[in-house]
Design an enzyme around this catalytic site. Structure first.
Site, PDB file in Angstrom:
ATOM      1  N   ASP A  64      -4.503 -10.028   1.378  1.00  0.00           N
ATOM      2  CA  ASP A  64      -3.136  -9.528   1.568  1.00  0.00           C
ATOM      3  C   ASP A  64      -2.241 -10.196   0.528  1.00  0.00           C
ATOM      4  O   ASP A  64      -2.375 -11.406   0.277  1.00  0.00           O
ATOM      5  CB  ASP A  64      -2.641  -9.845   2.984  1.00  0.00           C
ATOM      6  CG  ASP A  64      -1.347  -9.108   3.322  1.00  0.00           C
ATOM      7  OD1 ASP A  64      -1.423  -8.080   4.026  1.00  0.00           O
ATOM      8  OD2 ASP A  64      -0.263  -9.543   2.884  1.00  0.00           O
ATOM      9  N   GLY A  74      -4.729 -10.358  -3.169  1.00  0.00           N
ATOM     10  CA  GLY A  74      -4.616  -9.076  -3.852  1.00  0.00           C
ATOM     11  C   GLY A  74      -3.884  -8.020  -3.033  1.00  0.00           C
ATOM     12  O   GLY A  74      -3.925  -8.016  -1.801  1.00  0.00           O
ATOM     13  N   HIS A  76      -2.898   6.074   6.119  1.00  0.00           N
ATOM     14  CA  HIS A  76      -1.955   7.062   6.658  1.00  0.00           C
ATOM     15  C   HIS A  76      -0.546   6.916   6.072  1.00  0.00           C
ATOM     16  O   HIS A  76       0.273   7.835   6.204  1.00  0.00           O
ATOM     17  CB  HIS A  76      -1.932   7.005   8.192  1.00  0.00           C
ATOM     18  CG  HIS A  76      -1.137   5.874   8.779  1.00  0.00           C
ATOM     19  ND1 HIS A  76      -0.817   5.828  10.119  1.00  0.00           N
ATOM     20  CD2 HIS A  76      -0.605   4.730   8.245  1.00  0.00           C
ATOM     21  CE1 HIS A  76      -0.109   4.735  10.375  1.00  0.00           C
ATOM     22  NE2 HIS A  76       0.017   4.062   9.264  1.00  0.00           N
TER      23      HIS A  76
END
Length: 360
Positions: free
Chosen positions: A224, A250, A270
């Protein structure tokens, strides 16, 4: 990990509840049934007020009269009484014979310290900025493009970054919803088959912690961009899994960390329109070994007209970011173009499913 009912039992109960709601509406004249739905936004605002002013915390030691509650929360006595009257009519709080109000199980879930607290999502749903966003939903439907960039002059993620107060409200609200999905996902899919699970853009690692608790022999990588300063280290330690996790900073469009045999993306795909979703998945494909698996944790709308959370969240995504909740067929097509084959979709006891794909 708490024991959860099997997904087929949950789906059957959801179907029965939806049928009861449909029958209840049919008992009223259609215009009045429609009016009740239309006015639901006002109930949302009343719940928001109760959450923002912490009615539930004030009542945790026992029932109070509206005047006493108003003094504790610093609000107007008659106004508090009127809010309580409405919410009690909805099963949120309970009016007593002596004129006091008490917690109900739903009201109890508004407490910030409740194990499945809904306070943060209630605060988000009633927040003025959230309502302003939805005030431009018509434009999104007319144009097919997200309204927020035109309203705010920047994209949704950039806006949250530049407005940290509301950003905190948004992230906390979404986090409270996401937390309800952790145990259903971790308990509904066999993660013990993997040596190392990569939680890609996994925030503090809430899902990864649940996965590692369900699979004691598995290790994890938390990737993250905020991992160095988002409290992940302390959170993972509090969950007893820190020694089995390495971290990587990353982002979505950076080269993806290698070394995993399962890559989990929860509520990532999504958020994005087709071109960006495809770019993300191809980016991940470069890191997934040939024997590995890609696991998308997403809502998959039912093909019928039965109620499903995905159908509501889908409109929210349309409004904010131009993303969408995809059907099984849409995921199969998207994954194929990214170099994966959809193997199966595993339902969980929550509204999300685990979409399992393998490299081709």
């Amino acid at each position: 990990m708490p024991e959860l009912p099997p997904p087929h039992v949950v789906r059957a109960l959801e179907k029965e509840r939806a049928e009861l709601q449909r029958r209840a509406r049919e008992m009223a004249p259609p215009p009045f049934a429609l009016l009740e739905l239309v006015m639901g936004s006002m109930v949302t605002q009343a719940i928001y007020v109760a959450a923002e002013l912490r009615f539930a915390e004030a009542l945790v030691d026992g029932p109070l009269a509206p005047a006493e509650l108003a003094r504790k929360v610093g609000a107007h006595e008659e106004a508090v009484a009127r809010v309580l009257r409405l919410l009690a009519s909805q099963g949120i709080f309970e009016g007593q014979d002596d004129g006091t109000y008490a917690l109900t199980p739903m009201a109890d879930a508004l407490r910030a310290d409740h194990p499945m607290s809904m306070r943060n999502i209630a605060v988000l749903m009633g927040h003025p900025i959230h309502w302003e966003d939805w005030g431009h939903f018509l434009d999104a439907v007319l144009t097919g493009e997200p309204s927020l960039p035109k309203l705010r002059g920047m994209g949704a993620f950039e806006y949250l970054e530049h407005n940290p107060d509301y950003g905190s409200v948004f992230i906390n609200g979404m986090g409270s919803m996401s937390n309800t999905e952790t145990f259903p996902v971790a308990g509904g899919y066999d993660f013990s088959q993997f040596k190392t699970v990569v939680d890609f853009c996994g925030g503090q690692g809430g899902l990864l912690a649940g996965i590692l608790q369900s699979a004691p022999g598995t290790r994890g990588i938390l990737a993250d961009p905020r991992v160095a300063n988002n409290g992940a280290a302390g959170f993972l330690a509090s969950q007893g899994v820190a020694e089995r996790v390495t971290t990587h900073d990353g982002g979505l469009f950076d080269p993806v960390v290698t070394g995993g045999d399962a890559y989990v993306l929860k509520h990532i795909v999504h958020d994005w329109p087709e071109d960006k979703a495809l770019e993300i998945l191809r980016n991940v494909r470069a890191a997934v070994p040939d024997h590995g698996k890609l696991l998308l944790v997403e809502m998959v709308p039912t093909p019928d007209n039965e109620p499903h959370s995905a159908k509501l969240v889908d409109l929210w995504l349309m409004l904010l970011v131009g993303g969408k909740e995809r059907t099984r067929e849409q995921y199969a097509d998207l994954l194929a173009r990214a170099g994966f084959r959809l193997e199966r979709i595993v339902e969980t006891a929550a509204a999300v499913s685990v979409i399992e794909a393998v490299p081709v």
